[in-house]
Design a protein around this motif. Structure first.
Motif, mmCIF file in Angstrom:
data_model
loop_
_atom_site.group_PDB
_atom_site.id
_atom_site.type_symbol
_atom_site.label_atom_id
_atom_site.label_comp_id
_atom_site.label_asym_id
_atom_site.label_seq_id
_atom_site.Cartn_x
_atom_site.Cartn_y
_atom_site.Cartn_z
ATOM 1 N N HIS A 293 0.852 -1.188 0.000
ATOM 2 C CA HIS A 293 0.000 0.000 0.000
ATOM 3 C C HIS A 293 0.885 1.234 0.000
ATOM 4 C CE1 HIS A 293 -3.714 -2.185 0.606
ATOM 5 N NE2 HIS A 293 -3.066 -2.921 1.503
ATOM 6 N N ILE A 294 0.562 2.185 -0.851
ATOM 7 C CA ILE A 294 1.337 3.426 -0.953
ATOM 8 C C ILE A 294 0.382 4.586 -0.721
ATOM 9 C CG2 ILE A 294 2.741 4.878 -2.460
ATOM 10 C CD1 ILE A 294 3.691 2.353 -3.860
ATOM 11 N N TRP A 295 0.775 5.482 0.156
ATOM 12 C CA TRP A 295 -0.032 6.635 0.517
ATOM 13 C C TRP A 295 0.497 7.872 -0.196
ATOM 14 C CZ3 TRP A 295 -4.284 5.747 3.422
ATOM 15 C CH2 TRP A 295 -4.359 4.504 4.043
ATOM 16 N N PHE A 296 -0.404 8.807 -0.466
ATOM 17 C CA PHE A 296 -0.040 10.069 -1.106
ATOM 18 C C PHE A 296 0.338 11.069 -0.025
ATOM 19 C CE2 PHE A 296 -1.391 14.276 -2.781
ATOM 20 C CZ PHE A 296 -0.470 14.364 -3.803
ATOM 21 N N GLY A 297 1.569 11.582 -0.067
ATOM 22 C CA GLY A 297 2.047 12.493 0.961
ATOM 23 C C GLY A 297 2.004 13.958 0.581
ATOM 24 N N GLY A 298 1.836 14.266 -0.691
ATOM 25 C CA GLY A 298 1.796 15.662 -1.127
ATOM 26 C C GLY A 298 2.310 15.810 -2.542
ATOM 27 N N ASP A 299 2.230 17.037 -3.039
ATOM 28 C CA ASP A 299 2.577 17.314 -4.432
ATOM 29 C C ASP A 299 4.077 17.361 -4.717
ATOM 30 O OD1 ASP A 299 -0.079 17.478 -5.143
ATOM 31 O OD2 ASP A 299 -0.203 19.622 -4.748
ATOM 32 N N CYS A 300 4.884 17.663 -3.716
ATOM 33 C CA CYS A 300 6.329 17.760 -3.944
ATOM 34 C C CYS A 300 6.912 16.370 -4.179
ATOM 35 C CB CYS A 300 7.014 18.420 -2.752
ATOM 36 S SG CYS A 300 6.460 20.107 -2.432
ATOM 37 N N GLN A 301 7.585 16.200 -5.289
ATOM 38 C CA GLN A 301 8.147 14.914 -5.700
ATOM 39 C C GLN A 301 7.099 13.805 -5.603
ATOM 40 O OE1 GLN A 301 11.785 14.408 -3.411
ATOM 41 N NE2 GLN A 301 12.935 15.513 -4.952
ATOM 42 N N GLY A 302 5.897 14.125 -6.031
ATOM 43 C CA GLY A 302 4.783 13.178 -5.962
ATOM 44 C C GLY A 302 4.675 12.320 -7.205
ATOM 45 N N LEU A 303 3.493 11.808 -7.435
ATOM 46 C CA LEU A 303 3.258 10.890 -8.547
ATOM 47 C C LEU A 303 3.539 11.520 -9.902
ATOM 48 C CD1 LEU A 303 0.001 9.209 -7.240
ATOM 49 C CD2 LEU A 303 2.307 8.247 -7.262
ATOM 50 N N ASN A 304 3.392 12.841 -9.993
ATOM 51 C CA ASN A 304 3.632 13.525 -11.266
ATOM 52 C C ASN A 304 5.069 14.005 -11.420
ATOM 53 O OD1 ASN A 304 0.955 13.215 -12.118
ATOM 54 N ND2 ASN A 304 0.328 14.995 -10.933
ATOM 55 N N SER A 305 5.926 13.660 -10.482
ATOM 56 C CA SER A 305 7.336 14.069 -10.524
ATOM 57 C C SER A 305 8.240 12.862 -10.285
ATOM 58 C CB SER A 305 7.612 15.127 -9.447
ATOM 59 O OG SER A 305 6.771 16.234 -9.592
ATOM 60 N N PRO A 306 8.254 11.910 -11.192
ATOM 61 C CA PRO A 306 9.072 10.709 -10.975
ATOM 62 C C PRO A 306 10.560 11.006 -11.083
ATOM 63 C CG PRO A 306 8.148 10.681 -13.170
ATOM 64 C CD PRO A 306 7.552 11.875 -12.466
ATOM 65 N N GLU B 283 14.444 10.080 -12.494
ATOM 66 C CA GLU B 283 14.895 9.916 -13.882
ATOM 67 C C GLU B 283 14.604 8.517 -14.425
ATOM 68 O OE1 GLU B 283 18.916 11.147 -14.531
ATOM 69 O OE2 GLU B 283 18.597 13.085 -13.584
ATOM 70 N N ASP B 284 14.554 7.502 -13.538
ATOM 71 C CA ASP B 284 14.275 6.129 -13.992
ATOM 72 C C ASP B 284 12.781 5.858 -14.128
ATOM 73 O OD1 ASP B 284 13.436 5.897 -11.356
ATOM 74 O OD2 ASP B 284 14.942 4.399 -10.799
ATOM 75 N N GLY B 285 11.943 6.882 -13.896
ATOM 76 C CA GLY B 285 10.505 6.734 -14.058
ATOM 77 C C GLY B 285 9.779 6.288 -12.802
ATOM 78 N N GLU B 286 10.517 5.869 -11.791
ATOM 79 C CA GLU B 286 9.903 5.432 -10.540
ATOM 80 C C GLU B 286 9.610 6.646 -9.655
ATOM 81 O OE1 GLU B 286 9.021 2.263 -9.509
ATOM 82 O OE2 GLU B 286 9.413 1.797 -11.610
ATOM 83 N N PRO B 287 8.534 6.573 -8.844
ATOM 84 C CA PRO B 287 8.237 7.698 -7.955
ATOM 85 C C PRO B 287 9.206 7.747 -6.780
ATOM 86 C CG PRO B 287 6.701 5.909 -7.569
ATOM 87 C CD PRO B 287 7.537 5.513 -8.767
ATOM 88 N N TYR B 288 9.379 8.936 -6.230
ATOM 89 C CA TYR B 288 10.151 9.091 -4.998
ATOM 90 C C TYR B 288 9.308 8.518 -3.864
ATOM 91 C CZ TYR B 288 13.293 12.371 -7.332
ATOM 92 O OH TYR B 288 14.205 12.956 -8.162
ATOM 93 N N CYS B 289 9.853 7.622 -3.082
ATOM 94 C CA CYS B 289 9.128 7.017 -1.968
ATOM 95 C C CYS B 289 9.843 7.285 -0.657
ATOM 96 C CB CYS B 289 9.028 5.496 -2.139
ATOM 97 S SG CYS B 289 7.990 4.971 -3.487
ATOM 98 N N THR B 290 9.071 7.491 0.377
ATOM 99 C CA THR B 290 9.572 7.549 1.737
ATOM 100 C C THR B 290 8.934 6.383 2.460
ATOM 101 O OG1 THR B 290 9.714 9.956 1.665
ATOM 102 C CG2 THR B 290 9.674 8.939 3.841
ATOM 103 N N CYS B 291 9.728 5.592 3.138
ATOM 104 C CA CYS B 291 9.240 4.412 3.833
ATOM 105 C C CYS B 291 9.515 4.600 5.328
ATOM 106 C CB CYS B 291 9.950 3.174 3.286
ATOM 107 S SG CYS B 291 9.236 1.630 3.832
ATOM 108 N N LEU B 292 8.448 4.712 6.115
ATOM 109 C CA LEU B 292 8.565 4.961 7.546
ATOM 110 C C LEU B 292 8.195 3.715 8.342
ATOM 111 C CD1 LEU B 292 6.740 8.405 7.603
ATOM 112 C CD2 LEU B 292 9.205 8.013 7.564
#
Length: 100
Positions: free
Chosen positions: A4-17, A19-28
């Motif tokens: 499950h992946i949660w949306f944390g905000g617009d900065c480096q979000g789903l529309n800002s992958p 360079e390899d096309g993968e989204p930036y993820c933070t795992c807490l």
């Protein structure tokens, strides 16, 4: 294997992958046993890469439910948040931990 992946905000979000096309993820997580291989964000809350979290789960050393995976974040420039509060924009805040 679904995470499950949660949306944390617009900065480096789903529309800002990346360079390899993968989204930036933070795992807490809050698992103290994983603290030595993680970065403490606030007392008792740690950050680890999604790659590391998946490897730990695959090896049986952690459960994927122990992690909160977030894509994107919210951020403000100097004075921006105060200007929004002064303007009357609505903000609901809560401490993650009363000791933090």
């Amino acid at each position: 294997d679904t995470w499950h992946i949660w949306f944390g905000g617009d900065c480096q979000g789903l529309n800002s992958p990346r360079e390899d096309g993968e989204p930036y993820c933070t795992c807490l997580h809050t698992a103290e046993r994983l603290a030595p291989i993680s970065e403490e964000v606030i007392r008792g809350v740690f950050m680890i890469s999604l790659v590391q979290a998946k490897a730990l789960a695959l090896a049986g050393l952690a459960q994927k439910e122990e992690f909160l995976v977030v894509v994107g974040y919210c951020g403000w420039g100097p004075g921006q948040l105060q200007a929004e509060v002064n303007r009357g924009d609505c903000w609901t805040l809560a401490a993650a931990d009363g000791r933090a």
